[in-house]
Design a protein around this motif. Structure first.
Motif, PDB file in Angstrom:
ATOM      1  N   HIS A   4       0.847  -1.188   0.000  1.00 27.92           N
ATOM      2  CA  HIS A   4       0.000   0.000   0.000  1.00 27.92           C
ATOM      3  C   HIS A   4       0.887   1.244   0.000  1.00 27.92           C
ATOM      4  CE1 HIS A   4      -3.246  -2.708   1.409  1.00 27.92           C
ATOM      5  NE2 HIS A   4      -2.327  -3.194   2.220  1.00 27.92           N
ATOM      6  N   PRO A   5       0.381   2.369  -0.506  1.00 26.47           N
ATOM      7  CA  PRO A   5       1.117   3.630  -0.312  1.00 26.47           C
ATOM      8  C   PRO A   5       1.246   3.921   1.180  1.00 26.47           C
ATOM      9  CG  PRO A   5      -0.628   3.875  -1.953  1.00 26.47           C
ATOM     10  CD  PRO A   5      -0.842   2.537  -1.305  1.00 26.47           C
ATOM     11  N   SER A   6       2.435   4.290   1.620  1.00 22.40           N
ATOM     12  CA  SER A   6       2.645   4.530   3.046  1.00 22.40           C
ATOM     13  C   SER A   6       1.884   5.771   3.504  1.00 22.40           C
ATOM     14  CB  SER A   6       4.141   4.711   3.338  1.00 22.40           C
ATOM     15  OG  SER A   6       4.325   5.123   4.684  1.00 22.40           O
ATOM     16  N   PRO A   7       1.096   5.658   4.582  1.00 23.32           N
ATOM     17  CA  PRO A   7       0.417   6.842   5.127  1.00 23.32           C
ATOM     18  C   PRO A   7       1.349   7.710   5.967  1.00 23.32           C
ATOM     19  CG  PRO A   7      -0.164   4.909   6.409  1.00 23.32           C
ATOM     20  CD  PRO A   7       0.722   4.423   5.291  1.00 23.32           C
ATOM     21  N   PHE A   8       2.564   7.237   6.205  1.00 27.88           N
ATOM     22  CA  PHE A   8       3.498   7.940   7.094  1.00 27.88           C
ATOM     23  C   PHE A   8       4.701   8.544   6.365  1.00 27.88           C
ATOM     24  CE2 PHE A   8       1.703   4.271   9.433  1.00 27.88           C
ATOM     25  CZ  PHE A   8       0.897   4.969  10.313  1.00 27.88           C
ATOM     26  N   LEU A  46       0.805  -4.080  12.907  1.00 32.58           N
ATOM     27  CA  LEU A  46      -0.104  -3.306  12.064  1.00 32.58           C
ATOM     28  C   LEU A  46      -1.220  -2.735  12.928  1.00 32.58           C
ATOM     29  CD1 LEU A  46      -0.888  -2.472   9.157  1.00 32.58           C
ATOM     30  CD2 LEU A  46      -2.317  -4.532   9.087  1.00 32.58           C
ATOM     31  N   LYS A  47      -1.365  -1.412  12.922  1.00 31.11           N
ATOM     32  CA  LYS A  47      -2.377  -0.756  13.748  1.00 31.11           C
ATOM     33  C   LYS A  47      -3.765  -0.945  13.130  1.00 31.11           C
ATOM     34  CE  LYS A  47       0.741   2.733  15.638  1.00 31.11           C
ATOM     35  NZ  LYS A  47       1.951   2.026  15.199  1.00 31.11           N
ATOM     36  N   PRO A  48      -4.780  -1.241  13.970  1.00 27.97           N
ATOM     37  CA  PRO A  48      -6.134  -1.516  13.449  1.00 27.97           C
ATOM     38  C   PRO A  48      -6.686  -0.390  12.585  1.00 27.97           C
ATOM     39  CG  PRO A  48      -5.984  -2.132  15.770  1.00 27.97           C
ATOM     40  CD  PRO A  48      -4.702  -1.414  15.432  1.00 27.97           C
ATOM     41  N   ASN A  49      -6.442   0.877  12.955  1.00 30.33           N
ATOM     42  CA  ASN A  49      -6.993   1.980  12.171  1.00 30.33           C
ATOM     43  C   ASN A  49      -6.358   2.064  10.785  1.00 30.33           C
ATOM     44  OD1 ASN A  49      -4.571   2.784  13.537  1.00 30.33           O
ATOM     45  ND2 ASN A  49      -4.999   4.912  12.977  1.00 30.33           N
ATOM     46  N   ILE A  50      -5.060   1.713  10.701  1.00 26.62           N
ATOM     47  CA  ILE A  50      -4.386   1.714   9.399  1.00 26.62           C
ATOM     48  C   ILE A  50      -4.923   0.582   8.534  1.00 26.62           C
ATOM     49  CG2 ILE A  50      -2.176   1.496   8.226  1.00 26.62           C
ATOM     50  CD1 ILE A  50      -2.564   4.111   9.756  1.00 26.62           C
ATOM     51  N   LYS A  51      -5.113  -0.581   9.140  1.00 28.02           N
ATOM     52  CA  LYS A  51      -5.664  -1.724   8.393  1.00 28.02           C
ATOM     53  C   LYS A  51      -7.059  -1.388   7.874  1.00 28.02           C
ATOM     54  CE  LYS A  51      -6.983  -6.568   8.899  1.00 28.02           C
ATOM     55  NZ  LYS A  51      -7.025  -7.747   9.788  1.00 28.02           N
ATOM     56  N   GLN A  52      -7.873  -0.763   8.711  1.00 29.65           N
ATOM     57  CA  GLN A  52      -9.229  -0.414   8.301  1.00 29.65           C
ATOM     58  C   GLN A  52      -9.205   0.586   7.147  1.00 29.65           C
ATOM     59  OE1 GLN A  52     -11.606   1.282  11.406  1.00 29.65           O
ATOM     60  NE2 GLN A  52     -13.499   1.198  10.224  1.00 29.65           N
ATOM     61  N   GLU A  53      -8.267   1.527   7.197  1.00 27.74           N
ATOM     62  CA  GLU A  53      -8.137   2.527   6.131  1.00 27.74           C
ATOM     63  C   GLU A  53      -7.799   1.855   4.797  1.00 27.74           C
ATOM     64  OE1 GLU A  53      -5.042   6.107   5.033  1.00 27.74           O
ATOM     65  OE2 GLU A  53      -5.585   5.807   7.140  1.00 27.74           O
ATOM     66  N   PHE A  54      -6.952   0.835   4.844  1.00 27.96           N
ATOM     67  CA  PHE A  54      -6.554   0.128   3.626  1.00 27.96           C
ATOM     68  C   PHE A  54      -7.709  -0.649   3.012  1.00 27.96           C
ATOM     69  CE2 PHE A  54      -1.924  -0.137   5.227  1.00 27.96           C
ATOM     70  CZ  PHE A  54      -1.632   1.083   4.629  1.00 27.96           C
ATOM     71  N   HIS A  55      -8.613  -1.150   3.850  1.00 30.69           N
ATOM     72  CA  HIS A  55      -9.586  -2.127   3.368  1.00 30.69           C
ATOM     73  C   HIS A  55     -11.030  -1.640   3.337  1.00 30.69           C
ATOM     74  CE1 HIS A  55      -6.683  -5.428   3.163  1.00 30.69           C
ATOM     75  NE2 HIS A  55      -6.137  -4.888   4.225  1.00 30.69           N
ATOM     76  N   THR A  56     -11.287  -0.388   3.683  1.00 32.60           N
ATOM     77  CA  THR A  56     -12.679   0.081   3.696  1.00 32.60           C
ATOM     78  C   THR A  56     -13.172   0.448   2.298  1.00 32.60           C
ATOM     79  OG1 THR A  56     -11.812   2.248   4.318  1.00 32.60           O
ATOM     80  CG2 THR A  56     -12.807   0.920   6.050  1.00 32.60           C
ATOM     81  N   SER A  57     -12.298   1.003   1.462  1.00 34.36           N
ATOM     82  CA  SER A  57     -12.742   1.485   0.155  1.00 34.36           C
ATOM     83  C   SER A  57     -13.131   0.343  -0.774  1.00 34.36           C
ATOM     84  CB  SER A  57     -11.658   2.341  -0.504  1.00 34.36           C
ATOM     85  OG  SER A  57     -10.437   1.618  -0.584  1.00 34.36           O
TER      86      SER A  57
END
Length: 354
Positions: free
Chosen positions: A178-182, A223-234
């Motif tokens: 994934h593109p890094s959010p950081f 892997l932080k839950p909020n980051i995982k959710q961001e990757f997989h919600t769309s």
């Protein structure tokens, strides 16, 4: 049950403390293990009992059956800890994290045979004073199985990275990029392992080994839950492997990561590619980018290709292996491989194939 090592002046002080003041506790542990017949196995920075315990005939306990134990004094061992946690229920597994000099790292994991006993351990033993003035922490273990590997260069591809991680660590079940959010312009890999233990051991290996790829220092963490959710919600990520096609008399039998090109002769080379590009444009996904490499040739004329496809607005690329029938030129072979993969992609996207 001990592993030797040195770590400079601090390590020497710790080993001296361990050898002199802690000897009695280690002797008590050894005596307890002999008397009870308890087998402890030390590997990769932890000492483990059970998993499964002697005489176990059931299945692995369900998620939620494990508790985390923190703030353990460093000279407390299994002869005190295991009986304490067994007092509230049968243990399936107990893991005490260890230093090279033989002290514990201050935390452990106790897995029970059911969730009820794990909850009872939390209610009964949280803040229990295992030594005067030393209350321990007992809480639900998150049993995380996923790591984030951040700071990867854009040139890092999924297939080579997956091969590297499988060589360095055990129990990898999936990987997506994934593109890094950081870190702007970098990639983050989401790596899933078969169990929390496998993920914890992988994290230890990768962090202590100072993983470096393409000249970049890589950050490895849970892997932080909020980051995982961001990757997989769309959208849901593509599967790593395409579904296999029906068999053919002269084609090689596909393995678990392969499919075979058996598309109708009326499907001209380039037709599926053009249709896929059109569908991606209509859905605002971006133009697919294909990578193909011929890795095997059969005397019968069948070619095996490795492929990777990146669709910009999907969260991860996907890759696999595919067999095609050889054509007259190398260019046509690669185009036919891309066309076969594109046809499978159209099915994944739910597009009508014409």
């Amino acid at each position: 049950m001990e592993a030797g090592g040195s770590g400079g002046d601090d390590g020497a002080v710790e080993q001296g403390w361990s050898a002199v003041l802690n000897r009695r506790n280690k002797e008590a542990l050894a005596q307890w293990a002999r008397q009870t017949g308890t087998r402890l196995v030390q590997v990769n920075g932890q000492r483990k009992y059970g998993g499964p315990p002697p005489g176990w005939a059931g299945s692995t306990p369900p998620s939620g059956s494990e508790v985390f134990i923190g703030k353990i004094p460093q000279d407390i061992y299994e002869d005190k800890l295991i009986p304490l946690f067994q007092s509230v229920g049968k243990l399936y597994e107990f893991r005490l994290m260890m230093t090279f000099s033989g002290l514990n790292r201050g935390f452990a994991y106790a897995k029970y045979t059911n969730r009820r006993n794990a909850q009872e351990a939390i209610l009964t033993l949280n803040n229990f004073e295992i030594q005067p003035g030393h209350p321990i922490v007992v809480c639900r273990s998150t049993e995380k199985c996923e790591l984030s590997v951040d700071g990867l260069a854009p040139s890092v591809k999924k297939h080579p990275l997956l091969q590297l991680l499988c060589e360095l660590t055990a129990g990898v079940t999936s990987l997506s990029l994934h593109p890094s959010p950081f870190q702007k312009g970098k990639q983050l890999a989401e790596v899933k392992y078969v169990s929390h233990w496998a993920a914890a051991m992988a994290k230890k290996v990768l962090v202590e080994g100072s993983l470096c790829l393409c000249g970049d220092q890589i950050e490895v963490d849970w892997l932080k839950p909020n980051i995982k959710q961001e990757f997989h919600t769309s959208v849901q990520a593509f599967p790593e492997v395409l579904p296999s096609s029906r068999s053919s008399e002269d084609a090689p039998s596909p393995g678990p990561c392969e499919s075979v090109d058996h598309h109708p002769a009326s499907l001209a080379v380039g037709h599926a590619l053009s249709y896929l590009n059109m569908q991606c444009e209509e859905r605002q996904l971006g133009s697919p980018v294909f990578l193909t490499k011929c890795i095997q040739r059969k005397p019968s004329g069948w070619l095996q290709f490795w492929y990777q496809v990146v669709i910009p607005n999907y969260p991860s690329p996907f890759s696999g292996l595919i067999w095609i029938k050889q054509e007259h030129s190398v260019v046509e072979d690669h185009e036919k491989a891309k066309n076969a993969v594109a046809l499978q992609l159209l099915k994944v996207l739910g597009c009508p194939v014409v």
